[in-house]
Scaffold this motif. Structure first.
Motif, PDB file in Angstrom:
ATOM      1  N   SER A 195       0.856  -1.187   0.000  1.00  0.00           N
ATOM      2  CA  SER A 195       0.000   0.000   0.000  1.00  0.00           C
ATOM      3  C   SER A 195       0.894   1.240   0.000  1.00  0.00           C
TER       4      SER A 195
ATOM      5  N   LYS B 154       0.808   3.629   1.937  1.00  0.00           N
ATOM      6  CA  LYS B 154       1.166   3.909   3.337  1.00  0.00           C
ATOM      7  C   LYS B 154       2.357   3.058   3.773  1.00  0.00           C
ATOM      8  N   LEU B 155       2.301   1.752   3.498  1.00  0.00           N
ATOM      9  CA  LEU B 155       3.408   0.858   3.876  1.00  0.00           C
ATOM     10  C   LEU B 155       4.695   1.241   3.158  1.00  0.00           C
TER      11      LEU B 155
ATOM     12  N   ALA C  41       5.536   4.209   1.974  1.00  0.00           N
ATOM     13  CA  ALA C  41       6.045   5.485   2.499  1.00  0.00           C
ATOM     14  C   ALA C  41       6.685   5.299   3.874  1.00  0.00           C
ATOM     15  N   GLU C  42       6.025   4.548   4.745  1.00  0.00           N
ATOM     16  CA  GLU C  42       6.553   4.330   6.104  1.00  0.00           C
ATOM     17  C   GLU C  42       7.919   3.641   6.076  1.00  0.00           C
TER      18      GLU C  42
END
Length: 288
Positions: free
Chosen positions: A17, A19-20, A22-23
């Motif tokens: 994802s 989000k994953l 980017a993190e």
């Protein structure tokens, strides 16, 4: 110079994802999908659900490698972001030329920064697991030499993904299996369990009848692959079957409760072209 600040690079088939990604500071190269109304970038302006709609309407999109310009642009961005080395883990060379393309462009860009490119011999879950574990290793201080010479090859070799497709129709249309096999499978409600062969091609390793047996078989094969290992990561994935993915997750974590991490993903547009929707996946990555 040995790189001190290490970036990770992959392609849109890793099913991470935004989000994953980017993190974990993972940069993404989109594969291209050629549709009746033009060209799209996988994971940017076309997604799995869009592919399912097109397939159900009778369209059969085509997939294509990322552009060389896009790969170079991302490598330049990595330099601008302050990194001085890149570890890339790409879609199986048995399915796509992406790995080879990134490797060649990485060699051309050596003057800009060192780029070490790996063939994941996998897709989706398998790639995602390797990248997320590598990101954790980098956060914990693992250096370039240990990461590239030992850790990434170990993670790739110890990662075992399993998938079930709901229909064989698209694998047959894409030339991955024969028409007779597809027709027989559809009539009998036979669902193949697929993994990656040693050469990175898709390989059917089991067949079950009906959806409930699919979930149990995915869990059973993942548990068997974990064997006696004490440290492992797990992953589950779906293509248009989120509720059933949660059932896979529940049964898998009950059978293998001592995982370091469990991650989930949604099947990307590129792989969806070949396998359609109703896809479920489970994977284990052994760490000891």
């Amino acid at each position: 110079m040995v790189p001190q600040k290490i970036a990770l690079l992959t392609d849109s088939c890793a099913d991470l994802s935004p989000k994953l990604a980017a993190e974990n500071h993972i940069y993404m190269v989109p594969l291209r999908i050629l549709c009746a109304d033009g060209e799209y970038a996988d994971g940017v302006n076309i997604f799995g659900k869009d592919i399912y709609a097109r397939l159900h309407a009778g369209e059969l999109p085509q997939t294509s490698l990322p552009s060389g310009e896009e790969i170079e642009k991302i490598l330049r961005r990595i330099v601008m972001d302050g990194y001085d080395g890149v570890v890339a883990v790409m879609l199986s060379g048995g399915l796509s030329g992406t790995y080879n393309l990134v490797r060649l462009i990485g060699e051309e860009c050596r003057g800009m920064l060192p780029v070490k490119v790996f063939d994941s011999v996998s897709g989706s879950l398998g790639m995602g697991l390797t990248l997320l574990q590598a990101a954790e290793d980098i956060r914990n201080g693992m250096g370039w030499e240990e990461l590239t010479e030992r850790r990434i090859p170990q993670l790739i070799a110890g990662t075992y993904p399993f998938f079930s497709v709901d229909t064989l129709e698209y694998l047959q249309k894409g030339g991955r299996i024969g028409k007779v096999t597809a027709t027989a499978g559809t009539l009998l409600q036979i669902k193949p369990i697929i993994t990656f062969a040693a050469d990175g091609q898709l390989q059917s390793i089991a067949k079950v009848r009906g959806r409930h047996q699919v979930i149990d078989k995915l869990v059973e094969m993942t548990v068997k692959r974990c064997g006696e290992h004490k440290r492992y990561n797990l992953a589950v994935a779906n293509g248009g079957a989120p509720e059933e993915m949660e059932t896979v997750r529940r049964k898998l974590t009950a059978a293998l409760p001592d995982y370091d991490h469990i991650w989930d993903g949604e099947i990307d547009g590129t792989l969806s072209v070949y396998i359609g929707d109703g896809v479920l996946g489970a994977a284990v990555q052994v760490l000891d």
